[in-house]
Design a protein around this motif. Structure first.
Motif, PDB file in Angstrom:
ATOM      1  N   TYR A   1       0.842  -1.193   0.000  1.00  0.00           N
ATOM      2  CA  TYR A   1       0.000   0.000   0.000  1.00  0.00           C
ATOM      3  C   TYR A   1       0.876   1.241   0.000  1.00  0.00           C
ATOM      4  O   TYR A   1       1.945   1.267   0.624  1.00  0.00           O
TER       5      TYR A   1
ATOM      6  N   HIS B   1       0.317   4.152   1.457  1.00  0.00           N
ATOM      7  CA  HIS B   1       0.321   4.833   2.747  1.00  0.00           C
ATOM      8  C   HIS B   1       0.808   3.875   3.828  1.00  0.00           C
ATOM      9  O   HIS B   1       0.328   2.747   3.928  1.00  0.00           O
TER      10      HIS B   1
ATOM     11  N   ASP C   1      -1.576   1.741   6.176  1.00  0.00           N
ATOM     12  CA  ASP C   1      -2.209   0.531   5.657  1.00  0.00           C
ATOM     13  C   ASP C   1      -1.280  -0.677   5.732  1.00  0.00           C
ATOM     14  O   ASP C   1      -1.743  -1.810   5.607  1.00  0.00           O
TER      15      ASP C   1
ATOM     16  N   TRP D   1       4.281   4.453  12.784  1.00  0.00           N
ATOM     17  CA  TRP D   1       4.302   4.565  11.319  1.00  0.00           C
ATOM     18  C   TRP D   1       4.555   6.007  10.884  1.00  0.00           C
ATOM     19  O   TRP D   1       4.881   6.271   9.717  1.00  0.00           O
TER      20      TRP D   1
ATOM     21  N   TRP E   1       2.688  11.441   2.208  1.00  0.00           N
ATOM     22  CA  TRP E   1       2.213  10.281   1.468  1.00  0.00           C
ATOM     23  C   TRP E   1       0.870  10.554   0.800  1.00  0.00           C
ATOM     24  O   TRP E   1       0.109  11.418   1.243  1.00  0.00           O
ATOM     25  N   PRO E   2       0.564   9.846  -0.259  1.00  0.00           N
ATOM     26  CA  PRO E   2      -0.767   9.979  -0.862  1.00  0.00           C
ATOM     27  C   PRO E   2      -1.847   9.482   0.091  1.00  0.00           C
ATOM     28  O   PRO E   2      -1.580   8.756   1.052  1.00  0.00           O
ATOM     29  N   LEU E   3      -3.059   9.867  -0.187  1.00  0.00           N
ATOM     30  CA  LEU E   3      -4.181   9.520   0.689  1.00  0.00           C
ATOM     31  C   LEU E   3      -4.368   8.015   0.761  1.00  0.00           C
ATOM     32  O   LEU E   3      -4.238   7.302  -0.235  1.00  0.00           O
ATOM     33  N   SER E   4      -4.660   7.536   1.965  1.00  0.00           N
ATOM     34  CA  SER E   4      -4.928   6.113   2.142  1.00  0.00           C
ATOM     35  C   SER E   4      -6.188   5.707   1.390  1.00  0.00           C
ATOM     36  O   SER E   4      -7.146   6.483   1.269  1.00  0.00           O
TER      37      SER E   4
ATOM     38  N   GLU F   1      -9.369   5.952   3.437  1.00  0.00           N
ATOM     39  CA  GLU F   1      -9.875   7.282   3.768  1.00  0.00           C
ATOM     40  C   GLU F   1     -10.392   8.025   2.545  1.00  0.00           C
ATOM     41  O   GLU F   1     -10.758   9.203   2.663  1.00  0.00           O
TER      42      GLU F   1
ATOM     43  N   ARG G   1      -9.459   8.162  12.966  1.00  0.00           N
ATOM     44  CA  ARG G   1      -9.626   7.626  11.621  1.00  0.00           C
ATOM     45  C   ARG G   1     -11.099   7.458  11.282  1.00  0.00           C
ATOM     46  O   ARG G   1     -11.514   7.669  10.135  1.00  0.00           O
TER      47      ARG G   1
END
Length: 474
Positions: free
Chosen positions: A98, A100, A103, A115, A135-138, A141, A246
């Motif tokens: 992943y 992110h 994850d 993390w 980081w790019p979006l999970s 989310e 979250r």
């Protein structure tokens, strides 16, 4: 409200039109078809641009990446509903599939927020964080992913109860139910660990200090017991916050995205003003996040109060009821204060909607206001509305300050009342009993401190849910 013809702006006169009416009549039908096609295309593009602009202003992801997100989730859905969640329960994970890191994290990394260490290291070395460092979006989310799930639950509610009896609060509870239940369980572990340490380990440690013949191994065992209880308490509390934050991010993205899509489909806003719609998207979405992040902490208070009351009665006898009664009476006071908080919240949002609507009018008609010298009149009007809004916020702040300020005093009041009555009645009070009761009272203060914020967030969320009920699209 008159529709704007976006297609006419891009019509280019043909050469036949300039040569004569005959050429124009021959091409009239073809130009009309092209005009209609361009008009539909431009309207779709305008809607997409408006949705993308509003979404990016709120930090939502509605771009083309969501299709890949949906594909990843569809693939994981065939493996089981909680396949992703069960992977997080593994203590240590070495996967890196992943983008992110959250994850790819295991349970220990998730609950200790380790993390985030690479990002913190980059911020320390560079002294700042840029967009390329984040980081790019999970995938979990993504606003489109969560909105699709929330819309599915909402359509099920409409099918089962009908539009008149459908409850958005029930749908939101179904959306967050599993994660909130796990969060409440972690909170119970936190409260039990925070209560067991002072109630049992500290009591035995105080009794150990009064012994004439010390036992080194027994003393080290008690110290290690206190350490383990604190580790369990801190880690379970950190896991509670990780789950709640979250969950709040997912709920906020889902609710706001569904609201954006609904607003873009509205043909008539009826009794909803433009300022109210803006306030719903900007203000009420944050209220939903706060309710999911802080609201579940309210569940830990009653359990700690009951445990503390039973334990104090066992240690001190009947006088132990007095100190616990002070804590128990504090909760109805919190509920009473929350009623005023919700009342002032309802009054404030109406005034805020009026102020936003007035500012929207000023920005739209600024040329006419400058032309006719209406600047002073409009500024006085906005200032009057703002003054009324400030008074309401001050009143709500007074009640909130009272509840927050009283919480730390409850421990002192409960201890003084309990020990005073206990000594007046002629009962003996040893150092082990006194310090143990005080530490138990201190362990109960966490529930008291978070109660005002939890009640406030839930009260404001109930108001926000009612405001998210937009008129139908047709």
């Amino acid at each position: 409200m008159k529709d704007i013809d976006l297609g006419k702006e891009f019509v280019i006169p043909s050469p036949g039109y300039r040569n004569g009416r005959q050429s124009a009549s021959l091409n009239q039908h073809e130009e009309q078809e092209g005009l209609n096609s361009r008009q539909d295309t431009n309207k779709n593009v305008a809607c997409q641009d408006a949705l993308e602009t509003a979404a990016r202003a709120e930090g939502l992801s509605l771009d083309g990446l969501t299709s890949s997100h949906l594909g990843v989730l569809d693939e994981a859905h065939h493996k089981g509903k909680y396949h992703y969640g069960w992977n997080l329960m593994k203590p240590i994970r070495t996967t890196s599939k992943y983008p992110h890191p959250i994850d790819n994290s295991g349970l220990f990394s998730y609950m200790t927020f380790s993390w985030l260490t690479p990002l913190a290291r980059v911020a320390y070395k560079k002294g700042e964080l840029l967009m390329e460092d984040v980081w790019p979006l999970s995938v979990q989310e993504s606003s489109e992913v969560n909105c699709r799930r929330l819309e599915r639950l909402w359509h099920q509610e409409l099918h089962e109860c009908g539009p008149a009896d459908a409850s958005l609060g029930k749908v939101i509870w179904g959306f967050c139910r599993t994660r909130l239940i796990i969060s409440i369980v972690c909170l119970m572990v936190t409260q039990l660990a925070g209560f067991s340490g002072p109630a049992f380990v500290v009591k035995h440690l105080l009794e150990y200090t009064q012994q004439m013949e010390p036992n080194l191994q027994y003393g080290l065992l008690l110290v290690c017991g206190i350490l383990m209880m604190e580790i369990v308490r801190s880690w379970s509390l950190a896991l509670t916050w990780a789950l709640n934050y979250r969950t709040g991010v997912r709920l906020r993205g889902a609710v706001l995205t569904m609201a954006f899509k609904k607003i873009l489909k509205l043909k008539n806003i009826k009794d909803k003003s433009m300022g109210e719609l803006i306030n719903v998207c900007s203000n009420d979405g944050q209220r939903m996040f706060e309710a999911a992040a802080v609201g579940s902490l309210l569940a830990g208070g009653p359990i700690v109060a009951i445990l503390g009351m039973v334990y104090n009665v066992i240690i001190l006898g009947p006088t132990g009821f007095l100190g616990s009664a002070v804590f128990i009476l504090f909760y109805p006071a919190m509920m009473f204060a929350s009623r005023f908080t919700a009342y002032f919240r309802r009054k404030c949002v109406a005034v805020t909607d009026e102020r936003v609507q007035k500012m929207n009018e000023v920005l739209n008609y600024i040329k006419f206001i400058k032309m006719y010298a209406w600047v002073k009149a409009f500024s006085q009007n906005v200032q009057k509305i703002r003054e009324e809004e400030r008074k309401i916020l001050e009143r709500a702040g007074y009640f909130q300050s009272i509840t927050v300020g009283v919480a730390p005093i409850v421990v002192v009041i409960a201890s003084v009342v309990t020990f005073s009555v206990h000594m007046i009645l002629g009962y003996d009070l040893t150092a082990a009993q006194a310090f143990t009761v005080v530490t138990v009272f201190n362990s109960m203060t966490f529930a008291l401190k978070v109660t005002p914020f939890s009640v406030k967030s839930l009260s404001e969320a109930s108001v926000a849910i009612d405001r998210f009920k937009l008129p139908p699209t047709v």
